[in-house]
Design a protein around this motif. Structure first.
Motif, mmCIF file in Angstrom:
data_model
loop_
_atom_site.group_PDB
_atom_site.id
_atom_site.type_symbol
_atom_site.label_atom_id
_atom_site.label_comp_id
_atom_site.label_asym_id
_atom_site.label_seq_id
_atom_site.Cartn_x
_atom_site.Cartn_y
_atom_site.Cartn_z
ATOM 1 N N THR A 370 0.851 -1.188 0.000
ATOM 2 C CA THR A 370 0.000 0.000 0.000
ATOM 3 C C THR A 370 0.887 1.238 0.000
ATOM 4 O OG1 THR A 370 -1.887 1.051 1.124
ATOM 5 C CG2 THR A 370 -0.210 0.054 2.552
ATOM 6 N N ALA A 399 -3.527 -2.623 -2.084
ATOM 7 C CA ALA A 399 -4.598 -1.727 -1.636
ATOM 8 C C ALA A 399 -4.015 -0.322 -1.639
ATOM 9 C CB ALA A 399 -5.081 -2.117 -0.239
ATOM 10 N N ASP A 404 -7.755 0.259 3.898
ATOM 11 C CA ASP A 404 -8.130 -0.909 3.080
ATOM 12 C C ASP A 404 -7.073 -2.011 3.199
ATOM 13 O OD1 ASP A 404 -10.352 0.521 2.196
ATOM 14 O OD2 ASP A 404 -9.248 1.364 0.500
ATOM 15 N N ALA A 405 -5.821 -1.601 3.232
ATOM 16 C CA ALA A 405 -4.736 -2.586 3.328
ATOM 17 C C ALA A 405 -4.819 -3.373 4.632
ATOM 18 C CB ALA A 405 -3.384 -1.880 3.227
ATOM 19 N N VAL A 408 -7.789 -5.811 4.391
ATOM 20 C CA VAL A 408 -7.451 -6.955 3.530
ATOM 21 C C VAL A 408 -6.508 -7.915 4.272
ATOM 22 C CG1 VAL A 408 -6.207 -7.641 1.431
ATOM 23 C CG2 VAL A 408 -7.815 -5.724 1.351
#
Length: 444
Positions: A370, A399, A404-405, A408
């Motif tokens: 990311t 991501a 978001d990373a 995930v």
């Protein structure tokens, strides 16, 4: 204006100087400090440089000194959440009120220096002056000061400290300090001044030579890890490790530190030797063991294999160069028994990302790449291309944003794991900025 908005205004004024702007001219800081009445001369200092371990070692030195009843000032960088973290009094970041008050005293004089100079004072120059003024005003008994970059030309080098500490030196910031370990060590040895006591961690021969030459040149006394002091034994313990340390003044046993990894044990030995040197311990005098134990037990190092969540375990680590990442990986292998570990990696564009990935590959089941909030961050797709070469495409996810990373990575860590999540983990690493971004999200 409320105290909060005043502090925000001061933060903005500092940021206008360019958070990442580099211009090395200690004379400008000296000029500003002269106008302030030389606050950096109001107390003795312990000065730290090196490639890795500076902040952790500084925090341990600070904690040890406080255990001996001294009032401390500590200046470290960068910060994780607020600029106030850079300037600590007795182990705590200065208050917004004190930060603002000191800034109001310093700012008009900084403008005078700016008018006389080809280049205005940098963000780091200003925070350095703010720290020294804060320490004098407190007042403190001793300042523990970490360099920003290098040593000889760093803004902090105006202090000419009586105790100079050199943590392990490796390749980093090569665009500023040179392409070889010898060049970098030459810069860092610049914090050694006439008559100083030097505490040096074990160094590669390339780094040791310039340090010893500088000591000879200025008549400094050196104590070296492995010769005069060092870790004799270490054992993993719940929440950290227990050490036996050979200090300058004798052997210190049953020292618990709430930090992980052989590198933190090394930092502890360096910190203890520095405090012994400062307090006058040596061949004929050992420090009080109970105070030493108390100081180490109270030490902390945010963002250094820091656990911020459980089930799954989420660790934050600011390793950003190969030397630092190698230490992190070793600590993971020795002290954590993960059945599954997923990485989140975001790095700055000038770092050796390929080497970081190669070091991480054996300990990670998969990786999520990311970006972070730095304007110098490597784009996620560029980092992903490097990651696929090392991990293979099937073990890499991308991501664009940190939230978001993390999501995930946690989902990936929890997938295909029956029952308990006790052995499952997520490691977020690659930069202090990466850790700061993740910490803001996870420590709410």
């Amino acid at each position: 204006m409320t105290e909060r908005t005043e502090f925000t205004a001061v933060e903005a004024a500092l940021a206008e100087r360019g958070f990442t702007r580099m211009h090395f001219e200690p004379e400008r800081v000296e000029s500003l400090l002269d106008l302030l009445g030389s606050p950096h001369r109001a107390y003795p200092s312990i000065h730290l440089t090196g490639t890795n371990g500076k902040t952790s070692t500084a925090r341990m030195i600070d904690s040890l000194l406080r255990a001996f009843g001294l009032h401390t000032g500590r200046y470290t960088s960068p910060h994780l959440e607020t600029v106030r973290e850079r300037i600590s009094l007795d182990g705590e970041p200065v208050s917004e009120e004190r930060f603002v008050a000191t800034y109001r005293e310093v700012a008009p004089l900084a403008e005078l220096v700016d008018q006389r100079s080809a280049e205005p004072l940098t963000y780091f120059d200003m925070t350095t002056a703010l720290a020294f003024a804060t320490f004098a005003d407190a007042p403190v008994d001793v300042a523990v000061v970490e360099v920003g970059l290098g040593g000889a030309e760093d803004a902090t080098n105006v202090i000419q400290a009586g105790v100079a500490v050199l943590t392990p030196i490796g390749l980093d910031h090569t665009e500023w300090l040179g392409d070889t370990i010898e060049d970098i060590a030459l810069h860092k040895a610049g914090i050694i001044h006439k008559g100083a006591t030097v505490i040096a961690a074990a160094q590669e021969e390339e780094a040791a030579r310039p340090i010893l030459e500088r000591c000879a040149e200025v008549g400094a006394t050196i104590a070296r890890e492995g010769a005069e002091f060092g870790v004799l034994r270490r054992a993993v313990a719940v929440g950290g490790q227990v050490l036996t340390i050979q200090g300058l003044g004798g052997v210190y046993e049953e020292i618990f530190i709430p930090l992980h990894g052989a590198h933190q044990a090394q930092n502890a030995a360096v910190a203890l030797a520095a405090v012994e040197a400062f307090l006058g311990a040596g061949a004929r005098r050992q420090l009080d063991i109970e105070a030493v134990r108390e100081g180490f037990a109270a030490a902390s190092s945010p963002g250094r294999l820091e656990k911020v969540r459980t089930a799954p375990t989420v660790l934050l680590d600011g390793a950003h160069n190969p030397h630092g990442m190698a230490a992190t990986v070793t600590a993971l292998q020795e002290e954590f028994a993960f059945s599954k570990l997923v990485g989140v990696l975001a790095v700055l564009g000038d770092k050796d990302a390929a080497s970081l990935l190669e070091l991480l590959e054996p300990v990670l089941d998969s990786i999520v790449v990311t970006g972070n909030s730095s304007p110098r961050a490597m784009p996620a797709d560029e980092l992903a291309a490097l990651a696929r070469e090392v991990f293979g495409p099937e073990r890499v996810q991308v991501a664009e944003e940190m939230p978001d990373a993390i999501e995930v990575a946690v989902a990936e860590a929890e997938s295909d794991v029956p029952g308990e999540l006790a052995g499952v983990g997520v490691l977020i690493t690659g930069s202090v900025v990466t850790v700061a971004d993740a910490r803001r999200l996870l420590k709410r």
